[in-house]
Write a protein that holds these residues in place. Structure first.
Motif, mmCIF file in Angstrom:
data_model
loop_
_atom_site.group_PDB
_atom_site.id
_atom_site.type_symbol
_atom_site.label_atom_id
_atom_site.label_comp_id
_atom_site.label_asym_id
_atom_site.label_seq_id
_atom_site.Cartn_x
_atom_site.Cartn_y
_atom_site.Cartn_z
ATOM 1 N N ASP A 154 0.824 -1.213 0.000
ATOM 2 C CA ASP A 154 0.000 0.000 0.000
ATOM 3 C C ASP A 154 0.858 1.264 0.000
ATOM 4 O O ASP A 154 0.514 2.263 -0.644
ATOM 5 N N ALA A 155 1.970 1.218 0.728
ATOM 6 C CA ALA A 155 2.856 2.384 0.757
ATOM 7 C C ALA A 155 3.402 2.681 -0.632
ATOM 8 O O ALA A 155 3.401 3.841 -1.075
ATOM 9 N N LEU A 156 3.842 1.664 -1.326
ATOM 10 C CA LEU A 156 4.359 1.866 -2.674
ATOM 11 C C LEU A 156 3.266 2.342 -3.618
ATOM 12 O O LEU A 156 3.486 3.217 -4.470
ATOM 13 N N ALA A 157 2.066 1.784 -3.470
ATOM 14 C CA ALA A 157 0.959 2.183 -4.338
ATOM 15 C C ALA A 157 0.560 3.641 -4.105
ATOM 16 O O ALA A 157 0.059 4.308 -5.027
ATOM 17 N N SER A 158 0.806 4.145 -2.903
ATOM 18 C CA SER A 158 0.412 5.523 -2.576
ATOM 19 C C SER A 158 1.184 6.557 -3.387
ATOM 20 O O SER A 158 0.776 7.719 -3.459
ATOM 21 N N LEU A 159 2.295 6.160 -3.998
ATOM 22 C CA LEU A 159 3.065 7.088 -4.826
ATOM 23 C C LEU A 159 2.290 7.495 -6.081
ATOM 24 O O LEU A 159 2.552 8.553 -6.657
ATOM 25 N N GLY A 160 1.374 6.638 -6.527
ATOM 26 C CA GLY A 160 0.608 6.934 -7.732
ATOM 27 C C GLY A 160 1.384 6.751 -9.015
ATOM 28 O O GLY A 160 0.974 7.210 -10.080
ATOM 29 N N ARG A 161 2.519 6.130 -8.924
ATOM 30 C CA ARG A 161 3.368 5.848 -10.086
ATOM 31 C C ARG A 161 4.211 4.620 -9.762
ATOM 32 O O ARG A 161 4.176 4.109 -8.638
ATOM 33 N N THR A 162 4.966 4.150 -10.732
ATOM 34 C CA THR A 162 5.810 2.986 -10.503
ATOM 35 C C THR A 162 7.002 3.374 -9.636
ATOM 36 O O THR A 162 7.783 4.256 -10.017
ATOM 37 N N PRO A 163 7.156 2.761 -8.474
ATOM 38 C CA PRO A 163 8.314 3.086 -7.625
ATOM 39 C C PRO A 163 9.623 2.677 -8.298
ATOM 40 O O PRO A 163 9.673 1.695 -9.046
ATOM 41 N N VAL A 164 10.675 3.419 -8.012
ATOM 42 C CA VAL A 164 12.005 3.121 -8.546
ATOM 43 C C VAL A 164 12.903 2.743 -7.372
ATOM 44 O O VAL A 164 13.159 3.569 -6.480
ATOM 45 N N ILE A 165 13.341 1.504 -7.365
ATOM 46 C CA ILE A 165 14.180 1.000 -6.277
ATOM 47 C C ILE A 165 15.431 0.369 -6.871
ATOM 48 O O ILE A 165 15.346 -0.489 -7.756
ATOM 49 N N ALA A 166 16.568 0.796 -6.403
ATOM 50 C CA ALA A 166 17.840 0.376 -7.005
ATOM 51 C C ALA A 166 18.456 -0.799 -6.258
ATOM 52 O O ALA A 166 18.222 -1.007 -5.062
ATOM 53 N N GLN A 167 19.259 -1.545 -6.982
ATOM 54 C CA GLN A 167 20.134 -2.570 -6.433
ATOM 55 C C GLN A 167 21.467 -2.452 -7.158
ATOM 56 O O GLN A 167 21.649 -1.529 -7.953
ATOM 57 N N THR A 168 22.408 -3.322 -6.882
ATOM 58 C CA THR A 168 23.787 -3.040 -7.290
ATOM 59 C C THR A 168 24.334 -3.881 -8.442
ATOM 60 O O THR A 168 25.373 -3.548 -8.989
ATOM 61 N N PHE A 169 23.654 -4.967 -8.818
ATOM 62 C CA PHE A 169 24.128 -5.817 -9.919
ATOM 63 C C PHE A 169 22.987 -6.757 -10.279
ATOM 64 O O PHE A 169 22.323 -7.279 -9.382
ATOM 65 N N PRO A 170 22.728 -6.997 -11.571
ATOM 66 C CA PRO A 170 21.521 -7.740 -11.954
ATOM 67 C C PRO A 170 21.357 -9.117 -11.311
ATOM 68 O O PRO A 170 20.238 -9.511 -10.981
ATOM 69 N N THR A 171 22.456 -9.844 -11.137
ATOM 70 C CA THR A 171 22.352 -11.172 -10.525
ATOM 71 C C THR A 171 22.875 -11.183 -9.093
ATOM 72 O O THR A 171 23.035 -12.245 -8.492
ATOM 73 N N GLY A 172 23.148 -10.008 -8.550
ATOM 74 C CA GLY A 172 23.829 -9.916 -7.265
ATOM 75 C C GLY A 172 22.934 -10.184 -6.069
ATOM 76 O O GLY A 172 21.710 -10.338 -6.181
ATOM 77 N N THR A 173 23.557 -10.222 -4.919
ATOM 78 C CA THR A 173 22.820 -10.483 -3.688
ATOM 79 C C THR A 173 21.751 -9.425 -3.445
ATOM 80 O O THR A 173 20.623 -9.753 -3.069
ATOM 81 N N HIS A 174 22.070 -8.164 -3.680
ATOM 82 C CA HIS A 174 21.120 -7.102 -3.355
ATOM 83 C C HIS A 174 19.876 -7.189 -4.224
ATOM 84 O O HIS A 174 18.763 -6.936 -3.737
#
Length: 375
Positions: free
Chosen positions: A123-143
């Motif tokens: 619900d918190a993410l949906a409250s933005l009214g747009r697609t949230p942008v969340i970063a990580q550090t490498f496509p296959t990485g742990t993060h």
């Protein structure tokens, strides 16, 4: 066995007395920093040159080109290269685990506030009214894998409900300040930096996603192990010594001061120490604990392969367990650890993750089939 027993007549003199080790500016590079600054390799016949890299992609590329002999690396980076996901394929080796835990997910203040008031993550993410942008550090990485797993456990599809970006760890806090991101998953000290900047707050530690999860490893190409086995064993011995040294809170406080150097992390000592210095609590970085941290258990590597299959990154028919056995240098590690008088933990380990699913590595296909959310 992925490495033969040492012949009784063999010399243990390292074939390469000088070793170039890559790292990215993260607090969990502490074992490499301790080993280099305290010249811990000397007694094992090697000297260590630390080579800071701007990103995990640079670590990958320089390992493959031979500019680096080995590196502090994301567990998932090694497996991504081994499987040729999103880049060049090469046979890789995990020599040992350098740490467990110590990563986190930080969200922007509005999102963290909403969750703090009792809103679900979805619900918190949906409250933005747009697609949230969340970063990580490498496509296959742990993060990426911790972020995807946590989002899915909250009912958020990580591939369609959010936009995931790859950003080098040192850029995370600045991107959150700039408003480019709504959150990120990475290592420390960048969560402490983000909070100090007032840009966001940590909402979950990765030890809450998978308690005592494997994180960074000492990695190299597999042909390095074949060509220089004594050097590889000396590296393991050196890093085990460094990890053991870091079991002490006093030593963690000491290394935090060294890591603050511009040549290493270039972050204020207090911000590094705030989360590195603790040896207890919800998210303690674990480096040694009698060697329980460091054994490169093949089932840990196999777990990453299950997640690549879960999220549509890998669909080839492969013997996943055999790949993990080949990558993780359990026999080589055992040789080095026993020479140091360090016990070898059990091969089988059970872990219960944040969604209640239990992982033990014995039936990866059944484990994978049990996920309701996937690509």
């Amino acid at each position: 066995m992925n490495s033969p027993d040492i012949p009784s007549s063999a010399t243990l003199t390292p074939e390469r007395p000088h070793v170039r080790l890559g790292f990215v500016a993260l607090s969990d590079a502490a074992p490499l920093a301790a080993a280099a600054l305290r010249d811990m390799g000397r007694r094992h016949g090697i000297s260590i040159e630390l080579c800071r890299q701007p990103s995990w992609a640079a670590v990958r590329d320089k390992l493959l080109s031979g500019e680096l002999d080995a590196a502090h690396a994301l567990y998932g980076l090694v497996y991504g290269v081994q499987l040729g996901i999103g880049g060049p394929q090469a046979d890789m080796a995990v020599l040992m685990v350098l740490n467990r835990n110590g990563q986190a997910i930080t969200l922007s203040n509005p999102l963290a506030d909403a969750i703090g008031r009792g809103a679900s993550v979805k619900d918190a993410l949906a409250s933005l009214g747009r697609t949230p942008v969340i970063a990580q550090t490498f496509p296959t990485g742990t993060h990426a894998m911790w972020l995807y797993y946590w989002l899915a456990a909250q009912g958020v599809h990580p591939l369609s409900d959010v936009r995931s970006l790859v950003i080098p760890p040192p850029r995370m806090a600045d991107a959150l300040v700039e408003g480019t991101l709504d959150g990120f998953c990475a290592g420390e000290p960048w969560h402490a930096v983000a909070e100090a900047c007032g840009a966001g707050r940590t909402v979950v530690y990765t030890s809450e996603i998978w308690p005592d999860h494997p994180e960074k490893v000492l990695a190299c190409r597999r042909d390095f192990v074949a060509l220089y086995p004594n050097t590889a064993r000396a590296l393991i011995r050196t890093m085990l010594e460094a990890c053991e040294w870091l079991d002490s809170r006093e030593h963690r406080v000491e290394i935090a001061g060294a890591l603050a150097s511009p040549d290493l992390l270039g972050v204020r000592r207090q911000l590094i120490e705030a989360r590195l210095g603790s040896v207890t609590g919800v998210a303690p970085l674990r480096f040694f604990e009698g060697g329980a941290v460091n054994y490169p258990r093949a089932s840990d590597g196999l777990w990453f392969i299950t997640q690549y299959r879960r999220w549509g990154m890998l669909d080839a028919a492969l013997d996943d367990a055999a790949i993990a056995q080949a990558v993780n240098q359990t026999a080589l590690y055992a040789q080095a650890a026993r020479a140091a008088g360090i016990a070898i933990p059990d091969e089988t380990q059970t872990a219960t993750l944040c969604d209640g699913r239990v992982w033990d590595g014995r039936d990866a296909k059944a484990y994978l089939a049990g996920f309701a959310m996937h690509a």
